[in-house]
Design a protein around this motif. Structure first.
Motif, PDB file in Angstrom:
ATOM      1  N   ASP A  88      13.401  -1.865   6.242  1.00 11.59           N
ATOM      2  CA  ASP A  88      13.164  -0.773   7.193  1.00 11.59           C
ATOM      3  C   ASP A  88      11.900  -0.032   6.775  1.00 11.59           C
ATOM      4  OD1 ASP A  88      13.277   1.256   9.049  1.00 11.59           O
ATOM      5  OD2 ASP A  88      15.019   2.252   8.174  1.00 11.59           O
ATOM      6  N   PHE A  89      10.766  -0.519   7.253  1.00 15.09           N
ATOM      7  CA  PHE A  89       9.484   0.042   6.836  1.00 15.09           C
ATOM      8  C   PHE A  89       9.342   1.498   7.263  1.00 15.09           C
ATOM      9  CE2 PHE A  89       4.969   0.936   7.505  1.00 15.09           C
ATOM     10  CZ  PHE A  89       4.493   0.696   6.231  1.00 15.09           C
ATOM     11  N   ASP A  90       9.628   1.782   8.522  1.00 14.30           N
ATOM     12  CA  ASP A  90       9.459   3.150   9.013  1.00 14.30           C
ATOM     13  C   ASP A  90      10.391   4.125   8.299  1.00 14.30           C
ATOM     14  OD1 ASP A  90       7.438   2.473  10.795  1.00 14.30           O
ATOM     15  OD2 ASP A  90       8.858   1.998  12.394  1.00 14.30           O
ATOM     16  N   GLY A  91      11.621   3.706   8.068  1.00 13.97           N
ATOM     17  CA  GLY A  91      12.564   4.564   7.356  1.00 13.97           C
ATOM     18  C   GLY A  91      12.111   4.828   5.930  1.00 13.97           C
ATOM     19  N   THR A  92      11.627   3.798   5.256  1.00 13.30           N
ATOM     20  CA  THR A  92      11.141   3.951   3.886  1.00 13.30           C
ATOM     21  C   THR A  92       9.927   4.874   3.855  1.00 13.30           C
ATOM     22  OG1 THR A  92      11.936   1.737   3.352  1.00 13.30           O
ATOM     23  CG2 THR A  92      10.334   2.704   1.845  1.00 13.30           C
ATOM     24  N   ARG A  93       9.052   4.714   4.827  1.00 15.48           N
ATOM     25  CA  ARG A  93       7.866   5.577   4.891  1.00 15.48           C
ATOM     26  C   ARG A  93       8.279   7.039   5.078  1.00 15.48           C
ATOM     27  NH1 ARG A  93       4.699   4.105   9.633  1.00 15.48           N
ATOM     28  NH2 ARG A  93       6.099   5.551  10.606  1.00 15.48           N
ATOM     29  N   ARG A  94       9.266   7.281   5.940  1.00 18.36           N
ATOM     30  CA  ARG A  94       9.732   8.663   6.157  1.00 18.36           C
ATOM     31  C   ARG A  94      10.358   9.235   4.891  1.00 18.36           C
ATOM     32  NH1 ARG A  94      11.372   6.454  11.123  1.00 18.36           N
ATOM     33  NH2 ARG A  94      13.501   6.247  10.361  1.00 18.36           N
TER      34      ARG A  94
ATOM     35  N   LEU B 242       9.767   8.323   1.718  1.00 14.48           N
ATOM     36  CA  LEU B 242       8.722   8.553   0.716  1.00 14.48           C
ATOM     37  C   LEU B 242       7.869   9.773   1.067  1.00 14.48           C
ATOM     38  CD1 LEU B 242       7.603   4.921  -0.143  1.00 14.48           C
ATOM     39  CD2 LEU B 242       8.839   6.520  -1.606  1.00 14.48           C
ATOM     40  N   ALA B 243       7.710  10.041   2.343  1.00 14.99           N
ATOM     41  CA  ALA B 243       6.926  11.209   2.753  1.00 14.99           C
ATOM     42  C   ALA B 243       7.633  12.512   2.381  1.00 14.99           C
ATOM     43  CB  ALA B 243       6.659  11.164   4.251  1.00 14.99           C
ATOM     44  N   THR B 244       8.953  12.469   2.263  1.00 11.18           N
ATOM     45  CA  THR B 244       9.688  13.690   1.918  1.00 11.18           C
ATOM     46  C   THR B 244       9.720  13.943   0.411  1.00 11.18           C
ATOM     47  OG1 THR B 244      11.821  12.547   1.769  1.00 11.18           O
ATOM     48  CG2 THR B 244      11.195  13.436   3.929  1.00 11.18           C
ATOM     49  N   ILE B 245       9.372  12.951  -0.384  1.00 11.83           N
ATOM     50  CA  ILE B 245       9.384  13.119  -1.843  1.00 11.83           C
ATOM     51  C   ILE B 245       8.071  13.775  -2.259  1.00 11.83           C
ATOM     52  CG2 ILE B 245       9.507  11.956  -4.075  1.00 11.83           C
ATOM     53  CD1 ILE B 245      11.058   9.708  -2.686  1.00 11.83           C
ATOM     54  N   PRO B 246       8.140  14.928  -2.917  1.00 11.86           N
ATOM     55  CA  PRO B 246       6.897  15.614  -3.294  1.00 11.86           C
ATOM     56  C   PRO B 246       6.135  14.862  -4.385  1.00 11.86           C
ATOM     57  CG  PRO B 246       8.818  16.804  -4.120  1.00 11.86           C
ATOM     58  CD  PRO B 246       9.332  15.665  -3.302  1.00 11.86           C
ATOM     59  N   ASP B 247       4.843  15.120  -4.440  1.00  7.39           N
ATOM     60  CA  ASP B 247       4.018  14.541  -5.496  1.00  7.39           C
ATOM     61  C   ASP B 247       4.557  14.992  -6.851  1.00  7.39           C
ATOM     62  OD1 ASP B 247       2.518  13.598  -3.430  1.00  7.39           O
ATOM     63  OD2 ASP B 247       0.783  14.881  -3.788  1.00  7.39           O
ATOM     64  N   SER B 248       4.435  14.136  -7.833  1.00  9.47           N
ATOM     65  CA  SER B 248       4.860  14.403  -9.208  1.00  9.47           C
ATOM     66  C   SER B 248       6.356  14.639  -9.339  1.00  9.47           C
ATOM     67  CB  SER B 248       4.099  15.604  -9.789  1.00  9.47           C
ATOM     68  OG  SER B 248       2.715  15.365  -9.769  1.00  9.47           O
TER      69      SER B 248
ATOM     70  N   VAL C 260       0.834  -1.204   0.000  1.00  9.02           N
ATOM     71  CA  VAL C 260       0.000   0.000   0.000  1.00  9.02           C
ATOM     72  C   VAL C 260       0.869   1.254   0.000  1.00  9.02           C
ATOM     73  CG1 VAL C 260      -1.602   1.339   1.435  1.00  9.02           C
ATOM     74  CG2 VAL C 260      -2.031  -1.078   1.022  1.00  9.02           C
ATOM     75  N   LEU C 261       1.923   1.249   0.791  1.00  8.51           N
ATOM     76  CA  LEU C 261       2.830   2.399   0.863  1.00  8.51           C
ATOM     77  C   LEU C 261       3.455   2.686  -0.498  1.00  8.51           C
ATOM     78  CD1 LEU C 261       4.451   4.465   2.627  1.00  8.51           C
ATOM     79  CD2 LEU C 261       6.178   2.668   2.846  1.00  8.51           C
ATOM     80  N   ILE C 262       3.961   1.661  -1.151  1.00 13.43           N
ATOM     81  CA  ILE C 262       4.641   1.840  -2.435  1.00 13.43           C
ATOM     82  C   ILE C 262       3.641   2.207  -3.529  1.00 13.43           C
ATOM     83  CG2 ILE C 262       6.121   0.747  -4.158  1.00 13.43           C
ATOM     84  CD1 ILE C 262       7.365   1.313  -1.283  1.00 13.43           C
ATOM     85  N   GLU C 263       2.484   1.549  -3.553  1.00 14.88           N
ATOM     86  CA  GLU C 263       1.473   1.877  -4.567  1.00 14.88           C
ATOM     87  C   GLU C 263       0.997   3.316  -4.417  1.00 14.88           C
ATOM     88  OE1 GLU C 263      -1.567  -1.082  -4.194  1.00 14.88           O
ATOM     89  OE2 GLU C 263      -0.440  -2.554  -5.363  1.00 14.88           O
ATOM     90  N   SER C 264       0.880   3.774  -3.200  1.00 12.08           N
ATOM     91  CA  SER C 264       0.480   5.160  -2.959  1.00 12.08           C
ATOM     92  C   SER C 264       1.522   6.131  -3.515  1.00 12.08           C
ATOM     93  CB  SER C 264       0.291   5.387  -1.460  1.00 12.08           C
ATOM     94  OG  SER C 264       0.113   6.747  -1.183  1.00 12.08           O
ATOM     95  N   ALA C 265       2.790   5.821  -3.301  1.00 16.32           N
ATOM     96  CA  ALA C 265       3.862   6.680  -3.814  1.00 16.32           C
ATOM     97  C   ALA C 265       3.866   6.689  -5.342  1.00 16.32           C
ATOM     98  CB  ALA C 265       5.208   6.221  -3.276  1.00 16.32           C
ATOM     99  N   VAL C 266       3.596   5.542  -5.954  1.00 25.00           N
ATOM    100  CA  VAL C 266       3.541   5.471  -7.420  1.00 25.00           C
ATOM    101  C   VAL C 266       2.347   6.276  -7.927  1.00 25.00           C
ATOM    102  CG1 VAL C 266       3.127   3.920  -9.378  1.00 25.00           C
ATOM    103  CG2 VAL C 266       4.765   3.275  -7.603  1.00 25.00           C
ATOM    104  N   ARG C 267       1.182   6.134  -7.286  1.00 21.88           N
ATOM    105  CA  ARG C 267      -0.022   6.854  -7.721  1.00 21.88           C
ATOM    106  C   ARG C 267       0.144   8.366  -7.637  1.00 21.88           C
ATOM    107  NH1 ARG C 267      -2.687   2.954  -5.023  1.00 21.88           N
ATOM    108  NH2 ARG C 267      -3.064   4.262  -3.218  1.00 21.88           N
TER     109      ARG C 267
END
Length: 159
Positions: free
Chosen positions: A120-126, A128-134, A94-101
């Protein structure tokens, strides 16, 4: 730290053993007694022998369980581990698909991001959260729309 004979006697009594009569007390003999008793208790629990299990249950902190109960608990624990692993994989997906979408990462990079999330799920989530949309894939039109207030239809603005 050295144990006194009284402390050794208490430890051995808790295990249902007696302090050896040798003087001086040989630490290797004490260790051998404790290891042997631990082996007996382990064998009693694994085989379900009632006599040793009852003796083990009388020790402080020990509980006697029927072998079928232990097997059922082990099976339930394995099912629980399986469910947790499935939930973790679902959360990663879900985390990765959300980032792709949202265009933060390319679809072709999804497998490597899933591998990172597995480590490292938490690290990856952090991250991906810093990468802006588009950031990786534009999700809005580029260069074909006209902004409001565009004056390009007025003569002389083209050149």
């Amino acid at each position: 730290m050295e144990l006194t004979p009284e402390q050794l006697a208490e430890i051995l009594a808790a295990l249902g053993l007696e302090l050896p009569a040798t003087d001086p007390i040989d630490p290797a003999e004490i260790v051998a007694l404790i290891v042997a008793k631990a082996g007996e208790l382990t064998a009693a629990v694994d085989t379900g022998e009632s006599g040793d299990s009852v003796a083990a249950a009388q020790m402080p902190g020990m509980v006697a369980l029927h072998l079928s109960t232990v097997q059922e608990l082990r099976a339930d624990a394995e099912r629980g581990r399986t469910l947790v692993a499935a939930a973790v994989q679902r959360d990663q997906k879900v985390l990765i698909e959300s980032a792709v979408r949202r265009g933060a990462i390319h679809q072709r990079e999804a497998a490597s991001w899933v591998a990172m999330a597995g480590r490292d799920f938490d690290g990856t989530r952090r991250v991906l959260a810093t990468i802006p949309d588009s950031a990786a894939v534009p999700m809005t039109e580029i260069g074909t729309g006209q902004a409001s207030g565009d004056t390009s239809d007025k003569p002389g603005t083209w050149f």
